[in-house]
Motif scaffolding. Structure first.
Motif, PDB file in Angstrom:
ATOM      1  N   VAL A 246       0.865  -1.178   0.000  1.00  0.00           N
ATOM      2  CA  VAL A 246       0.000   0.000   0.000  1.00  0.00           C
ATOM      3  C   VAL A 246       0.905   1.233   0.000  1.00  0.00           C
ATOM      4  CG1 VAL A 246      -1.790   1.235   1.270  1.00  0.00           C
ATOM      5  CG2 VAL A 246      -1.740  -1.286   1.284  1.00  0.00           C
ATOM      6  N   PRO A 247       0.783   2.098  -0.999  1.00  0.00           N
ATOM      7  CA  PRO A 247       1.709   3.231  -1.104  1.00  0.00           C
ATOM      8  C   PRO A 247       1.391   4.329  -0.106  1.00  0.00           C
ATOM      9  CG  PRO A 247       0.005   3.476  -2.751  1.00  0.00           C
ATOM     10  CD  PRO A 247      -0.280   2.158  -2.030  1.00  0.00           C
ATOM     11  N   LEU A 268       1.307  -2.375  -6.482  1.00  0.00           N
ATOM     12  CA  LEU A 268       0.645  -1.343  -5.693  1.00  0.00           C
ATOM     13  C   LEU A 268      -0.821  -1.731  -5.530  1.00  0.00           C
ATOM     14  CD1 LEU A 268       0.979   2.473  -6.280  1.00  0.00           C
ATOM     15  CD2 LEU A 268      -1.256   1.421  -5.977  1.00  0.00           C
ATOM     16  N   GLN A 270      -4.586  -0.675  -3.518  1.00  0.00           N
ATOM     17  CA  GLN A 270      -5.269   0.385  -2.783  1.00  0.00           C
ATOM     18  C   GLN A 270      -6.557  -0.102  -2.149  1.00  0.00           C
ATOM     19  OE1 GLN A 270      -4.687   4.581  -4.180  1.00  0.00           O
ATOM     20  NE2 GLN A 270      -5.022   3.628  -6.158  1.00  0.00           N
TER      21      GLN A 270
END
Lengths: 364, 364
Positions: A246-247, A268, A270
């Protein structure tokens, strides 16, 4: 049955016999009892003192404790032992589990992250776990503070598995005792160590390999650089499992670990849909073949090596860890023969096994 | 020299002649004047009315205005015209520039992002631009509010290029007038449109292709989904340039665009070192060959097509945009022949050119 379990426990609880050595002994000698019987002879060929085999009464006492806890053993290569975990080279020979073992039969995704995660990240993890649960995914984590706790809580209603570093009757951190007890009832708790074991720092990387090894993929939520969560992610990658992160903003120091993982190739994610998209192609329960060090160890039996060959192997080894692959290549011997000699050195107490399939010889 | 520039201006300022048509006309007829002379004949073969050629006195007046502004022309295929931009298929035939053209000779990196970016993201962009400048990189952006403004400000001392959608003497947004004037002196401002042009919505995607086309790579800092910054990033990718994005928390709606880019393959960057690592392998000034639609258009001259072939092409075209590639494939004709016929239809005012190298025929 009981006899065989006792022999397995004695083997794996013997100091200096780790999961890799255990697996090689079983592959070579067919049964745990035969392996136990062979140890003194193997150790003497490795020119060392045979390890003190773990006593039978210790094994019996362990079984009794496990039964008293209402827990049970899962045995590598038998019955309910999770097949994704069995794929990894250093799969735990025995797991001690308490709770609903049927959870192991559903698609498993690990969620790990910082113990001191931000409140926002914990809320995010709880929601993600909840959303994954609604899609039938079982969330695996480590029952630690922070992200682990949030992940278990979010998935408690739908199904969650906690893998702990100590014994099943030890509660660490103490404030998670109630959570762990609830997961005995409504989830599943998994331990590699026997009851009564207090978790120590060195146990956590072993625990992490179980989290990664059980799961189709591992999602990292907020992790500092060089943290345990990144170790779990690295292990997952080496096992050929999906690594997801999770960035976060580059301005947030707690996002550095995850952003770094993504830079290095992690997917990545979300939200739950992103995670499902990543794990779906693999299918439910099916896992990719391990690559990297996990693929390096063969368990084929080999012919008896001669003195010259032993000499060659010992000469190639030294105090610096080297990959087993490289020893095989440099020696010109078969992988099976090299592994047998390493096994003998190991049981003689002269070999150290390191991360990444490396070995070193103890200075004489 | 002046005569040729006048012919070039008349050609590109003629309604219905875009950069692709311009380039094909020059490739076919050798000089801008020969192209101008050929237009009526081409249009009649395309069975349409020839476009009204832009008047000579208009071109002369434009040149006068450019000179009065202290600006100059850069001509595609000549002298200082930036070679990275010349690589793209719809490179502007003429650029009007004011400022220090030597900046075009250094490694260029575009920085784009939301007009309504957060204060934190603007501060981040300013710092990143400053750090890139210190490494010798010239920062290219669009002189818009928000991230663009921050990027120019951070790089003003080291070198920055602003690409604007309108004419050089038009200041949009108005509060950037002083900034644009400073960049006339200390940086470089680039326009495709002639002086006096007020920027309109349709000009911005054209402006964005110049930003992407000038640069080795494009960094997106905080962008909403479906924003202009993502168009710039997409164009950069189609041109074979590097696409980089700064990540953010999934909880931050303004991070969605960048996180989506990273999921789709853009490189996650957190600082100047990350950006330099991405652009370095390409070298300073060298760019990768374009791929995708930009690579699709050939400028080789072709043999004169016959009536049957014209018929085939017109039958393959319709009101829905189709890729030129596909028409070439379906017609079985050479790419050069197809392009010549499309050129004729274009000049006859019957063809529309769309993004991604697609064309459509106007309903009769």
């Amino acid at each position: 049955m009981q006899q065989e379990l006792v022999a397995r426990i004695r083997l794996i609880r013997t100091a200096s016999i780790g999961p890799v050595t255990y697996r090689q002994l079983l592959a070579r000698f067919g049964s745990p009892q035969a392996a136990l019987d062979a140890i003194p002879d193997l150790a003497s060929r490795g020119r060392g003192r045979a390890p003190a085999i773990y006593a039978e009464h210790g094994a019996l006492k362990e079984i009794e404790k496990v039964e008293r806890l209402g827990a049970r053993y899962l045995v590598l290569g038998q019955g309910l032992y999770p097949s994704a975990l069995a794929e990894i080279d250093d799969a735990p020979p025995l797991l001690i589990v308490k709770g609903d073992t049927r959870l192991l039969d559903r698609p498993l995704v690990a969620m790990v992250g910082a113990r001191n995660a931000s409140a926002a990240a914990c809320r995010f993890a709880r929601q993600l776990a909840h959303d994954l649960g609604r899609e039938g995914v079982v969330v695996v984590s480590g029952l630690a503070r922070g992200i682990d706790t949030a992940a278990h809580d979010g998935a408690l209603a739908s199904g969650t598995i906690g893998v702990i570093a100590g014994g099943l009757d030890v509660f660490y951190p103490p404030e998670n005792e109630e959570r762990q007890r609830r997961m005995f009832e409504e989830g599943l708790v998994v331990a590699e160590m026997p009851p009564g074991t207090e978790p120590r720092a060195r146990h956590f990387p072993y625990r992490n390999r179980i989290i990664a090894g059980l799961s189709l993929g591992t999602v990292v939520v907020e992790a500092a650089p060089r943290s345990g969560s990144l170790i779990t992610a690295r292990l997952a990658g080496e096992m050929g499992r999906e690594v997801m992160a999770v960035p976060g903003s580059p301005l947030d120091p707690r996002a550095q670990g995850c952003n770094g993982l993504i830079r290095d190739g992690a997917t990545l994610v979300q939200n739950a849909a992103d995670v499902l998209e990543v794990i779906r192609p693999i299918g439910s329960g099916m896992v990719a073949s391990p690559r990297g060090p996990y693929a390096a160890v063969s368990t084929e039996p080999a012919a008896e090596p001669d003195e010259g060959e032993r000499r060659t192997i010992e000469d190639l080894l030294g105090p610096s860890p080297v990959p087993v692959d490289e020893i095989v290549r440099l020696s010109g011997l078969s992988a099976g023969a090299v592994q047998l000699m390493l096994l003998e050195l190991d049981l003689a107490g002269r070999l150290d096994r390191h991360a990444g399939g490396k070995v070193s010889l103890q200075p004489a």
